[in-house]
Design a protein around this motif. Structure first.
Motif, PDB file in Angstrom:
ATOM      1  N   ILE A 142      23.852  20.330  41.005  1.00 35.35           N
ATOM      2  CA  ILE A 142      25.076  20.867  41.769  1.00 35.35           C
ATOM      3  C   ILE A 142      25.854  19.909  42.358  1.00 35.35           C
ATOM      4  CG2 ILE A 142      23.818  21.477  43.872  1.00 35.35           C
ATOM      5  CD1 ILE A 142      25.797  24.059  43.566  1.00 35.35           C
ATOM      6  N   ASN A 143      27.132  19.809  42.215  1.00 34.96           N
ATOM      7  CA  ASN A 143      28.088  18.883  42.848  1.00 34.96           C
ATOM      8  C   ASN A 143      28.141  19.608  44.382  1.00 34.96           C
ATOM      9  OD1 ASN A 143      28.565  17.199  40.785  1.00 34.96           O
ATOM     10  ND2 ASN A 143      30.067  18.680  39.777  1.00 34.96           N
ATOM     11  N   ARG A 144      28.035  18.747  45.393  1.00 35.88           N
ATOM     12  CA  ARG A 144      28.063  19.115  46.756  1.00 35.88           C
ATOM     13  C   ARG A 144      29.426  19.924  47.151  1.00 35.88           C
ATOM     14  NH1 ARG A 144      25.158  17.228  51.275  1.00 35.88           N
ATOM     15  NH2 ARG A 144      24.355  15.264  49.997  1.00 35.88           N
ATOM     16  N   GLY A 145      30.386  19.309  46.585  1.00 31.98           N
ATOM     17  CA  GLY A 145      31.695  20.089  47.288  1.00 31.98           C
ATOM     18  C   GLY A 145      32.039  21.239  46.328  1.00 31.98           C
ATOM     19  N   SER A 146      31.247  21.765  45.391  1.00 28.98           N
ATOM     20  CA  SER A 146      31.484  22.887  44.598  1.00 28.98           C
ATOM     21  C   SER A 146      31.657  24.223  45.559  1.00 28.98           C
ATOM     22  CB  SER A 146      30.521  23.249  43.433  1.00 28.98           C
ATOM     23  OG  SER A 146      29.328  23.375  43.954  1.00 28.98           O
ATOM     24  N   ALA A 147      32.565  25.274  44.907  1.00 32.97           N
ATOM     25  CA  ALA A 147      32.921  26.305  45.926  1.00 32.97           C
ATOM     26  C   ALA A 147      31.511  27.278  46.079  1.00 32.97           C
ATOM     27  CB  ALA A 147      33.948  27.091  44.982  1.00 32.97           C
ATOM     28  N   ASP A 148      30.406  27.272  45.173  1.00 32.46           N
ATOM     29  CA  ASP A 148      29.167  27.766  45.098  1.00 32.46           C
ATOM     30  C   ASP A 148      28.158  27.125  45.849  1.00 32.46           C
ATOM     31  OD1 ASP A 148      28.958  26.420  42.820  1.00 32.46           O
ATOM     32  OD2 ASP A 148      28.599  28.069  41.747  1.00 32.46           O
ATOM     33  N   TYR A 149      28.308  26.019  46.396  1.00 31.65           N
ATOM     34  CA  TYR A 149      27.276  24.985  46.775  1.00 31.65           C
ATOM     35  C   TYR A 149      26.324  25.984  48.028  1.00 31.65           C
ATOM     36  CZ  TYR A 149      25.052  21.045  48.746  1.00 31.65           C
ATOM     37  OH  TYR A 149      24.034  20.246  49.381  1.00 31.65           O
ATOM     38  N   GLU A 150      27.099  26.341  48.814  1.00 30.02           N
ATOM     39  CA  GLU A 150      26.108  26.855  49.963  1.00 30.02           C
ATOM     40  C   GLU A 150      25.649  28.123  49.519  1.00 30.02           C
ATOM     41  OE1 GLU A 150      25.270  25.479  52.812  1.00 30.02           O
ATOM     42  OE2 GLU A 150      26.474  23.789  52.812  1.00 30.02           O
ATOM     43  N   SER A 151      26.167  28.943  48.747  1.00 25.48           N
ATOM     44  CA  SER A 151      25.618  30.171  48.312  1.00 25.48           C
ATOM     45  C   SER A 151      24.453  30.069  47.297  1.00 25.48           C
ATOM     46  CB  SER A 151      26.729  31.198  47.548  1.00 25.48           C
ATOM     47  OG  SER A 151      27.271  30.604  46.643  1.00 25.48           O
ATOM     48  N   LEU A 152      24.602  29.094  46.630  1.00 29.54           N
ATOM     49  CA  LEU A 152      23.400  28.805  45.471  1.00 29.54           C
ATOM     50  C   LEU A 152      22.396  28.283  46.233  1.00 29.54           C
ATOM     51  CD1 LEU A 152      25.205  27.539  42.307  1.00 29.54           C
ATOM     52  CD2 LEU A 152      24.150  29.599  42.684  1.00 29.54           C
ATOM     53  N   LYS A 153      22.348  27.294  47.077  1.00 29.36           N
ATOM     54  CA  LYS A 153      21.271  26.785  47.666  1.00 29.36           C
ATOM     55  C   LYS A 153      20.712  27.709  48.621  1.00 29.36           C
ATOM     56  CE  LYS A 153      20.755  22.944  51.524  1.00 29.36           C
ATOM     57  NZ  LYS A 153      21.555  22.020  52.252  1.00 29.36           N
ATOM     58  N   ASP A 154      21.480  28.622  49.274  1.00 21.57           N
ATOM     59  CA  ASP A 154      20.833  29.556  50.137  1.00 21.57           C
ATOM     60  C   ASP A 154      19.909  30.627  49.277  1.00 21.57           C
ATOM     61  OD1 ASP A 154      21.664  28.440  52.466  1.00 21.57           O
ATOM     62  OD2 ASP A 154      23.398  29.945  52.689  1.00 21.57           O
TER      63      ASP A 154
ATOM     64  N   PRO B 223      27.316  23.500  38.014  1.00 18.66           N
ATOM     65  CA  PRO B 223      25.731  23.489  38.320  1.00 18.66           C
ATOM     66  C   PRO B 223      24.862  24.135  37.126  1.00 18.66           C
ATOM     67  CG  PRO B 223      27.085  25.609  39.167  1.00 18.66           C
ATOM     68  CD  PRO B 223      27.862  24.655  38.535  1.00 18.66           C
ATOM     69  N   ARG B 224      23.614  23.452  37.119  1.00 18.53           N
ATOM     70  CA  ARG B 224      22.750  24.059  36.069  1.00 18.53           C
ATOM     71  C   ARG B 224      21.106  23.988  36.716  1.00 18.53           C
ATOM     72  NH1 ARG B 224      23.795  23.727  30.532  1.00 18.53           N
ATOM     73  NH2 ARG B 224      21.981  24.803  30.312  1.00 18.53           N
ATOM     74  N   ILE B 225      20.452  24.756  36.199  1.00 16.93           N
ATOM     75  CA  ILE B 225      19.024  25.115  36.547  1.00 16.93           C
ATOM     76  C   ILE B 225      17.925  24.493  35.630  1.00 16.93           C
ATOM     77  CG2 ILE B 225      17.328  26.820  37.239  1.00 16.93           C
ATOM     78  CD1 ILE B 225      19.346  26.596  39.366  1.00 16.93           C
ATOM     79  N   GLY B 226      17.074  23.521  35.810  1.00 20.54           N
ATOM     80  CA  GLY B 226      16.192  23.043  35.207  1.00 20.54           C
ATOM     81  C   GLY B 226      14.754  23.173  35.678  1.00 20.54           C
ATOM     82  N   ILE B 227      13.853  23.021  34.994  1.00 21.91           N
ATOM     83  CA  ILE B 227      12.396  23.061  35.341  1.00 21.91           C
ATOM     84  C   ILE B 227      11.694  21.846  34.762  1.00 21.91           C
ATOM     85  CG2 ILE B 227       9.960  23.881  35.005  1.00 21.91           C
ATOM     86  CD1 ILE B 227      11.071  26.748  34.962  1.00 21.91           C
ATOM     87  N   TYR B 228      11.091  21.170  35.383  1.00 26.28           N
ATOM     88  CA  TYR B 228      10.371  19.912  35.420  1.00 26.28           C
ATOM     89  C   TYR B 228       8.848  20.163  35.720  1.00 26.28           C
ATOM     90  CZ  TYR B 228       8.266  15.135  35.250  1.00 26.28           C
ATOM     91  OH  TYR B 228       7.459  14.270  34.707  1.00 26.28           O
ATOM     92  N   ASP B 229       7.703  19.779  34.730  1.00 27.07           N
ATOM     93  CA  ASP B 229       6.490  19.943  34.936  1.00 27.07           C
ATOM     94  C   ASP B 229       5.973  18.844  34.683  1.00 27.07           C
ATOM     95  OD1 ASP B 229       3.798  21.105  35.278  1.00 27.07           O
ATOM     96  OD2 ASP B 229       3.706  20.932  32.834  1.00 27.07           O
ATOM     97  N   SER B 230       5.424  17.978  35.816  1.00 24.14           N
ATOM     98  CA  SER B 230       4.792  16.665  35.824  1.00 24.14           C
ATOM     99  C   SER B 230       3.647  16.629  35.083  1.00 24.14           C
ATOM    100  CB  SER B 230       4.815  16.052  37.310  1.00 24.14           C
ATOM    101  OG  SER B 230       4.102  16.765  38.143  1.00 24.14           O
ATOM    102  N   ASN B 231       2.866  17.528  35.232  1.00 25.54           N
ATOM    103  CA  ASN B 231       1.432  17.592  34.540  1.00 25.54           C
ATOM    104  C   ASN B 231       1.742  17.441  32.948  1.00 25.54           C
ATOM    105  OD1 ASN B 231      -0.302  18.193  36.564  1.00 25.54           O
ATOM    106  ND2 ASN B 231       0.210  20.420  36.739  1.00 25.54           N
ATOM    107  N   SER B 232       2.671  17.872  32.364  1.00 27.94           N
ATOM    108  CA  SER B 232       2.996  17.928  30.860  1.00 27.94           C
ATOM    109  C   SER B 232       4.022  16.737  30.655  1.00 27.94           C
ATOM    110  CB  SER B 232       3.345  18.939  30.119  1.00 27.94           C
ATOM    111  OG  SER B 232       4.400  19.776  30.712  1.00 27.94           O
TER     112      SER B 232
END
Length: 254
Positions: free
Chosen positions: A151-163, A202-211
């Motif tokens: 996410i970009n820190r200055g985006s309008a939904d930054y705080e709401s998504l973080k929380d 903003p985007r959501i991802g998953i990273y699995d370090s085992n694989s």
């Protein structure tokens, strides 16, 4: 200067020392101190404090890190409760139910800067901001799967998504670490690894370090329900047959 949180634990169970740090006098006080915060630091030192190896450096170090609850404890019953056998700096984290110990007797040299780095590196929270220092603690954790918010820190939904994600992270303790990756130049490689640019956030991802595998949640609203389902799809093995992020155009749904 760091403002230490002085907890009213159980009457006089936490007494302030000359340096302003609360002194936890029993197990009850120690447990209450730890349970009150996402991350807490306790310096387990025998008395007299001023004569202990690393004590002065510890006091100096905690002045130079961002506000984290810090206390001292010399009570031997509390030591036994947390498996402390000699002077130790311990970091207690709720995000992965972990206690990270630095046993001072095993260190050849103690410096305030090094202790401050140890604390900052291991300050893993329900949602942890990714940077060069926290990356070390994140990848050393026993929890090897990361839910990522790009996410970009200055985006309008930054705080709401973080929380929103910080609250959701509490449902997945021990399964995921939730990580915040800002859309800044220093993180361009991380974004590129997922096939993303700043324009895609903003985007959501998953990273699995085992694989060493990674996935993006399909574009759309980043709601609590969708992120929860995305996490569950990984835990249930449903992402194994889905193409990894970075192998598709970033605007192509999984």
């Amino acid at each position: 200067m760091l403002l230490f949180l002085l907890f009213s634990l159980v009457g006089t169970a936490a007494l302030a020392t000359d340096n302003g740090l609360p002194n936890l006098s029993d197990i009850t006080a120690a447990e209450a101190f730890i349970n009150a915060s996402e991350v807490a630091v306790i310096g387990f030192f025998e008395t007299p404090l001023e004569e202990r190896f690393g004590y002065k450096e510890f006091v100096e170090a905690v002045k130079n890190v961002k506000p984290i609850p810090v206390a001292l404890c010399s009570d031997k019953e509390a030591w036994a409760r947390f498996s402390i056998v000699s002077d130790t700096i311990a970091i207690f984290r709720k995000a992965d139910n972990h206690q990270e110990n630095l046993q001072l007797s095993e260190a050849k040299k103690i410096e305030a800067d090094g202790l401050a780095r140890f604390i900052t590196m291991n300050e893993i929270r329900y949602i942890t901001e990714y940077n060069q220092v926290t990356a070390v603690g994140l990848f050393q954790s026993e929890v090897k799967t990361h839910l990522l918010l790009f996410i970009n820190r200055g985006s309008a939904d930054y705080e709401s998504l973080k929380d929103k994600l910080a609250a959701l992270a509490q449902e997945f303790v021990g399964k995921f670490l939730f990580v915040l990756i800002h859309g800044v130049k220093s993180n361009e490689k991380s974004l590129g690894y997922f096939g993303l640019t700043l324009r895609d956030l903003p985007r959501i991802g998953i990273y699995d370090s085992n694989s060493d595998m990674k996935w993006l949640m399909p574009e759309g609203e980043i709601s609590t329900e969708r992120v929860r389902e995305f996490c569950q799809s990984f835990l249930e093995g449903d992402l194994k047959d889905v193409k990894q992020a970075g192998t598709l155009d970033p605007k192509t749904e999984l």
